[in-house]
Design a protein around this motif. Structure first.
Motif, PDB file in Angstrom:
ATOM      1  N   GLN A   6       0.839  -1.212   0.000  1.00  0.00           N
ATOM      2  CA  GLN A   6       0.000   0.000   0.000  1.00  0.00           C
ATOM      3  C   GLN A   6       0.869   1.256   0.000  1.00  0.00           C
ATOM      4  N   ARG A   7       1.885   1.242   0.862  1.00  0.00           N
ATOM      5  CA  ARG A   7       2.744   2.431   0.965  1.00  0.00           C
ATOM      6  C   ARG A   7       3.503   2.640  -0.340  1.00  0.00           C
ATOM      7  N   ALA A   8       3.990   1.545  -0.927  1.00  0.00           N
ATOM      8  CA  ALA A   8       4.735   1.658  -2.186  1.00  0.00           C
ATOM      9  C   ALA A   8       3.817   2.192  -3.284  1.00  0.00           C
ATOM     10  N   GLU A   9       2.560   1.725  -3.282  1.00  0.00           N
ATOM     11  CA  GLU A   9       1.650   2.178  -4.342  1.00  0.00           C
ATOM     12  C   GLU A   9       1.335   3.662  -4.211  1.00  0.00           C
ATOM     13  N   ARG A  10       1.242   4.124  -2.977  1.00  0.00           N
ATOM     14  CA  ARG A  10       0.987   5.555  -2.781  1.00  0.00           C
ATOM     15  C   ARG A  10       2.181   6.376  -3.312  1.00  0.00           C
ATOM     16  N   LEU A  11       3.379   5.917  -2.977  1.00  0.00           N
ATOM     17  CA  LEU A  11       4.579   6.624  -3.446  1.00  0.00           C
ATOM     18  C   LEU A  11       4.693   6.520  -4.970  1.00  0.00           C
ATOM     19  N   GLY A  12       4.411   5.321  -5.501  1.00  0.00           N
ATOM     20  CA  GLY A  12       4.484   5.112  -6.954  1.00  0.00           C
ATOM     21  C   GLY A  12       3.525   6.026  -7.693  1.00  0.00           C
ATOM     22  N   ALA A  13       2.286   6.149  -7.150  1.00  0.00           N
ATOM     23  CA  ALA A  13       1.286   6.995  -7.801  1.00  0.00           C
ATOM     24  C   ALA A  13       1.771   8.443  -7.817  1.00  0.00           C
ATOM     25  N   ALA A  14       2.334   8.899  -6.694  1.00  0.00           N
ATOM     26  CA  ALA A  14       2.813  10.285  -6.619  1.00  0.00           C
ATOM     27  C   ALA A  14       3.970  10.516  -7.586  1.00  0.00           C
TER      28      ALA A  14
ATOM     29  N   ALA B 282       8.819  -2.568  -4.125  1.00  0.00           N
ATOM     30  CA  ALA B 282       9.623  -1.362  -4.335  1.00  0.00           C
ATOM     31  C   ALA B 282       9.018  -0.551  -5.466  1.00  0.00           C
ATOM     32  N   VAL B 283       9.267   0.762  -5.423  1.00  0.00           N
ATOM     33  CA  VAL B 283       8.890   1.641  -6.531  1.00  0.00           C
ATOM     34  C   VAL B 283      10.074   1.658  -7.486  1.00  0.00           C
ATOM     35  N   ARG B 284       9.793   1.396  -8.774  1.00  0.00           N
ATOM     36  CA  ARG B 284      10.858   1.308  -9.766  1.00  0.00           C
ATOM     37  C   ARG B 284      11.011   2.646 -10.485  1.00  0.00           C
ATOM     38  N   LEU B 285      12.167   3.283 -10.276  1.00  0.00           N
ATOM     39  CA  LEU B 285      12.420   4.619 -10.822  1.00  0.00           C
ATOM     40  C   LEU B 285      13.618   4.551 -11.771  1.00  0.00           C
TER      41      LEU B 285
ATOM     42  N   ARG C   4       8.153  12.728   3.688  1.00  0.00           N
ATOM     43  CA  ARG C   4       9.475  13.304   3.370  1.00  0.00           C
ATOM     44  C   ARG C   4      10.118  12.539   2.218  1.00  0.00           C
ATOM     45  N   LEU C   5       9.924  11.217   2.208  1.00  0.00           N
ATOM     46  CA  LEU C   5      10.499  10.407   1.136  1.00  0.00           C
ATOM     47  C   LEU C   5       9.866  10.795  -0.205  1.00  0.00           C
ATOM     48  N   ALA C   6       8.519  10.940  -0.204  1.00  0.00           N
ATOM     49  CA  ALA C   6       7.824  11.301  -1.445  1.00  0.00           C
ATOM     50  C   ALA C   6       8.316  12.643  -1.953  1.00  0.00           C
ATOM     51  N   GLU C   7       8.537  13.566  -1.031  1.00  0.00           N
ATOM     52  CA  GLU C   7       9.010  14.896  -1.409  1.00  0.00           C
ATOM     53  C   GLU C   7      10.443  14.816  -1.975  1.00  0.00           C
ATOM     54  N   ALA C   8      11.284  13.969  -1.367  1.00  0.00           N
ATOM     55  CA  ALA C   8      12.659  13.806  -1.864  1.00  0.00           C
ATOM     56  C   ALA C   8      12.652  13.204  -3.270  1.00  0.00           C
ATOM     57  N   VAL C   9      11.749  12.241  -3.506  1.00  0.00           N
ATOM     58  CA  VAL C   9      11.657  11.608  -4.826  1.00  0.00           C
ATOM     59  C   VAL C   9      11.163  12.638  -5.853  1.00  0.00           C
ATOM     60  N   ARG C  10      10.153  13.422  -5.450  1.00  0.00           N
ATOM     61  CA  ARG C  10       9.632  14.439  -6.371  1.00  0.00           C
ATOM     62  C   ARG C  10      10.732  15.440  -6.758  1.00  0.00           C
ATOM     63  N   ALA C  11      11.470  15.924  -5.756  1.00  0.00           N
ATOM     64  CA  ALA C  11      12.523  16.906  -6.029  1.00  0.00           C
ATOM     65  C   ALA C  11      13.605  16.301  -6.929  1.00  0.00           C
TER      66      ALA C  11
END
Ligand SMILES: *Cc1c(COP(=O)(O)O)cnc(C)c1O
Length: 459
Positions: free
Chosen positions: A363-371, A397-400, A438-445
Motif C-alpha cells: 500500500q505504501r509503495a503504491e501511494r509513493l508510486g502513484a505520486a 519497491a517503486v521502480r524509478l 518526506r520520502l515522497a518529497e525527496a523523490v519528487r525533487a
C-alpha cells in the motif's frame, strides 16, 4: 592612474566582505553557541574562496554564508532514509535505535549514576541496569546461574573471551567456521592476534565430532564455535552441535580434572529463536545446549547500539570481567543506557522492519508510486549485517529511473535506494512510515532535477 591600477580598483574581488565583518554578523555571533569558532571561520573562508574564484558575486557572499551556517550542524554525519530493503545496513550504521533507546541516550548524556548507588552514596558496579536487562531477556538455565557482561562490540567480546579463557593455548575450531565478516575483517586473524593458537579441524563443508575428539590434547585450552553469519554452505554438509562439544568438554574434564571452556560466537544477537529466521542461532539455545559463554553484537538483530554482549555461566563471565583487558574494552555509559532501553523498551525498528506486513508495504509503495508516476514491483529485502544470508524478505519497491539514485543520495533528506537491474528501486521496509511524506518529497525533487538535467543536455 595606469589602467592596471584602475583595473585592480574595479576588481570585483575587492568587494568581497572581510572575514571580521562576516564573523560579526548577528547570525554568526548567535551560531557560536552551537558551532565552534574554527568551523565558522572555515565556512566564512569557503564562501569567500568561491567568490574569489568567480563562482559567486561578492554581493551574494553574505546570503550564501547565512544559508551555510543555518544548515550546518556540529556533526557531519547526515541522517539517511534507508530505501534499500536491507535491514541491518553496515554502511548506514547497522541498527537504527528504538525511541526508548534514543530517549535513554539523551537522558544519560549528562552526569548519571552509572557507577554510583544514590541511596548509600557509595560507588557501585558499572552497568548494573544493562546487565539485569540482559539477564531478564535471556531465559536460559545454566549450571551455577547466568551472568552477563557488555563490551564495545562483537569483536571485542571474542577477543576478551579467547584471551581470558584460552590465553596462549590452543583453541579448536572447525574449518567451516573460519569466516571473514566484512571489509576484510577475518575472525581467525583477530583470534590469532590475541596470542591464542587456532587448531583447525574438519573440512570446509563437513566437520564431525571425531575431528574434535582427535584434536583435543594437553595443549587444548578451549573449544570455539562460530556462526558463519554471512555465508551458507548447502548440499553435503555437517557441523557438530553444541551439545556434542559440551559432551567432549565434560569428558575431558573428567579425565584431566581441568575444564575446557566452550565459547560460542552466534554473531547476530537473537535472544530466542525467531520463526522468521529459521537458520539463525540464538543466545538462549546456545547456552542451554552447553556453551560456557556466548557472544553477539548489540547492533545487528538485537536492534540496539554497537556493543558486544557476553552471556554465560556466572563463573566464566566473572573470569572475563576480572581480566585486565575488560577495562580496555568496556562499554561507555551511552551504550549501556541505550542497550538497556533497547531490551526494556518497545519493538525496535529492526524487528519492525523484519516483520513488516507485506500488504502494508505494498500500500505504501503504491501511494509513493502513484505520486511519482512510477510502477511498483515485487522486491525482496534482506536481513543484512552478516545475518541470515539467503533469507528473502518478501516486499515491494517503486521502480524509478537508474539516474535518480545519485540525486536521491545527495537530496534533503538523503535517501539511499537500491540500484539493481538498470533501475533505482525504492523499498519502504526500513523507512519509518512517519517519513513517507518526506520520502515522497525527496523523490519528487530528485525527479524534477533529473528532468531539468535531461532538458539541459537536450535529451
Ligand atoms: C558480526 C560478527 C562479529 C563481529 O561483531 P562486531 O559487533 O561487528 O564487532 C563477530 N562474529 C560473528 C559471528 C559476527 O557475525
Amino acid at each position: 592612474m595606469s589602467s592596471a591600477q584602475s583595473g585592480a580598483a574595479d576588481d570585483p574581488r575587492r568587494r568581497i566582505p572581510r572575514t571580521d565583518d562576516l564573523l560579526a554578523l548577528p547570525e554568526l555571533v548567535e551560531a557560536r553557541g552551537r558551532l565552534s569558532g574554527a568551523l565558522l571561520r572555515g565556512l566564512v573562508s569557503e564562501v569567500q574562496d568561491r567568490a574569489r574564484r568567480g563562482e559567486l558575486p561578492p554581493e551574494g557572499v553574505q546570503a550564501e554564508l547565512l544559508g551555510a551556517v543555518a544548515s550546518r550542524s556540529a556533526t557531519s554525519l547526515r541522517p539517511v532514509l534507508n530505501a534499500t530493503g536491507v535491514v541491518v545496513h553496515t554502511n548506514l550504521g547497522r541498527a537504527p535505535l528504538s525511541a526508548a533507546a534514543v530517549e535513554a541516550l539523551i537522558a544519560s548524556s549528562g552526569y548519571v549514576d552509572v557507577e554510583m548507588d544514590l541511596v548509600t552514596g557509595q560507588r557501585s558496579k558499572r552497568g548494573t541496569g544493562a546487565r539485569e536487562a540482559l539477564l531478564a531477556a535471556c531465559p536460559a538455565e545454566v549450571p551455577g546461574g547466568l551472568d552477563a557482561l557488555v563490551v564495545n562490540n562483537g569483536a571485542a567480546a571474542l577477543v576478551l573471551a579467547t584471551t581470558a579463557l584460552a590465553g596462549a593455548g590452543e583453541l579448536i575450531v572447525s574449518r567451516g567456521e573460519l569466516v571473514e565478516i566484512g571489509a576484510g575483517f577475518r575472525l581467525p586473524d583477530l583470534i590469532a592476534s590475541t596470542g591464542a593458537r587456532l587448531c583447525e579441524v574438519g573440512t570446509t563443508n563437513r566437520t564431525h565430532r571425531a575431528d574434535y575428539a582427535g584434536a583435543i590434547g594437553l595443549e587444548t585450552a578451549g573449544l570455539l564455535k562460530v556462526h558463519p553469519s554471512n555465508f551458507r554452505v548447502d548440499g553435503f554438509t555437517s557441523a557438530v552441535p553444541i551439545t556434542d562439544l559440551r559432551a567432549l568438554a565434560d569428558a575431558y574434564e573428567q579425565e584431566h580434572g581441568r575444564g575446557l571452556p566452550l565459547i560460542v560466537d552466534v554473531g547476530s544477537g537473537l535472544f530466542t529463536a525467531d520463526p522468521a529466521l529459521p537458520d539463525e542461532p540464538d543466545l538462549t539455545s546456545a547456552l542451554e545446549a552447553g556453551a560456557d559463554v556466548v557472544m553477539a553484537s548489540g547492533d545487528k538483530l538485537l536492534g540496539g547500539p554497537q556493543a558486544g554482549i557476553l552471556l554465560g555461566r556466572a563463573e566464566t563471565i566473572q573470569r572475563l570481567a576480572r581480566h585486565p583487558l575488560a577495562r580496555a574494552l568496556r562499554a561507555d555509559k551511552l551504550t549501556l543506557a541505550a542497550l538497556e532501553a533497547t531490551l526494556a523498551g518497545g519493538p525496535t525498528p529492526v524487528s519492525q522492519a523484519l516483520h513488516a506486513d507485506p500488504r502494508r508495504l505494498r500500500q505504501r509503495a503504491e501511494r509513493l508510486g502513484a505520486a511519482a508516476g512510477a510502477p511498483v514491483v515485487a522486491h525482496e529485502g534482506r536481513v543484512g549485517g552478516g545475518g541470515a544470508p539467503g533469507v528473502p524478505l518478501a516486499g515491494w519497491a517503486v521502480r524509478l529511473p537508474e539516474g535518480l539514485s545519485p540525486l536521491l543520495r545527495v537530496g534533503h533528506p538523503a535517501v539511499l535506494p537500491r540500484v539493481h537491474d538498470g533501475a533505482c528501486l525504492v523499498d519502504l521496509r526500513c523507512v519509518p512510515e512517519s517519513d513517507d511524506g518526506r520520502l515522497a518529497e525527496a523523490v519528487r525533487a530528485a525527479l524534477e532535477r533529473l528532468g531539468s538535467a535531461d532538458q539541459g543536455t537536450g535529451g
